[in-house]
Scaffold this active site. Sequence first.
Site, PDB file in Angstrom:
ATOM      1  CE  LYS A 125      -1.792  -2.617   2.754  1.00 61.39           C
ATOM      2  NZ  LYS A 125      -2.217  -3.474   4.120  1.00 61.39           N
ATOM      3  CB  VAL A 152      -8.866  -1.179  -0.662  1.00 58.59           C
ATOM      4  CG1 VAL A 152     -10.124  -0.724   0.009  1.00 58.59           C
ATOM      5  CG2 VAL A 152      -7.971  -0.022  -0.831  1.00 58.59           C
ATOM      6  CG  ASP A 220      -3.554  -1.356   6.502  1.00 59.91           C
ATOM      7  OD1 ASP A 220      -2.839  -1.591   5.828  1.00 59.91           O
ATOM      8  OD2 ASP A 220      -4.878  -1.609   6.737  1.00 59.91           O
ATOM      9  CE  LYS A 224      -5.929  -2.226   4.066  1.00 58.21           C
ATOM     10  NZ  LYS A 224      -6.320  -3.007   4.982  1.00 58.21           N
TER      11      LYS A 224
HETATM   12  N1  HSE Z   1      -2.889  -5.674   7.933  1.00 57.23           N
HETATM   13  C1  HSE Z   1      -4.109  -5.317   7.062  1.00 57.23           C
HETATM   14  C2  HSE Z   1      -5.253  -5.773   7.698  1.00 57.23           C
HETATM   15  C3  HSE Z   1      -3.905  -6.620   5.937  1.00 57.23           C
HETATM   16  O1  HSE Z   1      -5.326  -6.056   9.046  1.00 57.23           O
HETATM   17  O2  HSE Z   1      -6.519  -5.292   7.146  1.00 57.23           O
HETATM   18  C4  HSE Z   1      -4.801  -6.389   4.706  1.00 57.23           C
HETATM   19  O3  HSE Z   1      -4.670  -5.153   4.003  1.00 57.23           O
END
Ligand code: HSE
Length: 335
Positions: A125, A152, A220, A224
Site C-alpha cells: 500500500k 483495499v 493502514d 486504504k
Molecule cells: N494488515 C491489513 C489488515 C492486511 O489487517 O487489514 C490487509 O490489508
Amino acid sequence: MRILIIGFGTVGRALATLLEESRAQLRAQHGLDPTIVGVVDSRGGVVSGNELAASELLVAKKSARGLAGMPGGIAGPLDAVRLIRESVADCVVQVVPSELSAPGAAIDQLKAAFTSRKHAVTATKAPLGVAMSELLGVAARSGVQLRYSATVGAGTPFLDLAASVSRSDRIERVEAILNGTTNFILSSMDEGRSYSEALAEATHLGYAETDPSNDVDGVDTAVKLVILANHAMRARKTFADARVQGIRGVTADQVTAAKGAGKVIRLIGRIDDAGLRVGPEEVEKGGVLDLPGATNAAVFTTATCGTVTLRGSGAGGANTASAIVRDLVEIWRTK
Ligand code: HSE
C-alpha cells in the site's frame, strides 16, 4: 503471462499456491497461463527464463538457504530494481511489506517495471499512499497497467464496486472498516480478551502488517481511504491529507462502557466533505459496522443510488492472493 514476484512472505507464498491450484481454471476460463519466472525476497532469490514450480519455491523458502538454495538461486540482499528491469517477465507482482515511512524502494520497483514495459500488480500500500497519481501516470505513459485490488479489502472487491458505482453516480460519503487486524482486536476485546493477546493472534493468522503499528495506529486504514478516494472519487490524495488516530488508547473499561450503552468500539475510516479521517468510534451493536473478526465493510452514500454496502473478509494470505490473481486476469483481458 510470465510473472516476477517481489516479496515471498505470507501473501507471496499464498499467491504461488493459488496460481498452482487455479491453473486449470485460469486456462479454461480466460486462456491465461501464468508462469512464475522469478521470486525475490529479503534473503535472496531465484530468477529464470523458464517456469519455476510453486512447490519447489515453497520448499526452498523454508530451507536454511531459502530461495538462494534453488538451482540458479542467488544469495541476497539483491537489487530488486535491476532484476525487475532485466527480467523476461511480462508482469511484476509486488508483495513486499508496506513501509509508509520509507516507501522509496517500493516506488522504485514499480517505476522500474513500467519503464521496462512490464505491467505491475501490487498488494503493497505504501507506494500508493504517497505517490499514487505519479505511479499511474508513469504506467500510462509507458503503455502498461498498474493494478492494486488487493490493497483495499484483500479479496473483497471494494475498489471494483466503488469504481463501478462511480461510473454513472457520485460517491458523496464513505464510512468504512478497512483494517482486519484492528477489527479482530476490538471484537476480541468485546469478548473479554486482552488487546495484546488479540494482536498476537491477528499476527499469527497473517492479518497484521509486518510492522503491526501500521494497523493499530490507523495508518493502514488511512492509506486504504487514500487509495479508495483516488480510485473512485476523482481525488488526488496522499496519506498526508488524512487525520489519523489508532486504537492503542482504547481500554477494556471503554469497551465495557460501550457495551452497556448498546454499542461497540470500532476503528472507522471516513471520507466526506471534511476530508479523510480515521479513528475509534462507538457504533450500534448489531449495526452494519458491528463486524466480527477480520471482516471489512464500506457504506457508500451516493448521489443517486442511495446507500450501497459491501462487506467481506479483509485480510489474510489466500484472500489477498485471490485479489492479485483477479488483477492478473484483468491485465490479461485488457492489455
Ligand atoms: N494488515 C491489513 C489488515 C492486511 O489487517 O487489514 C490487509 O490489508
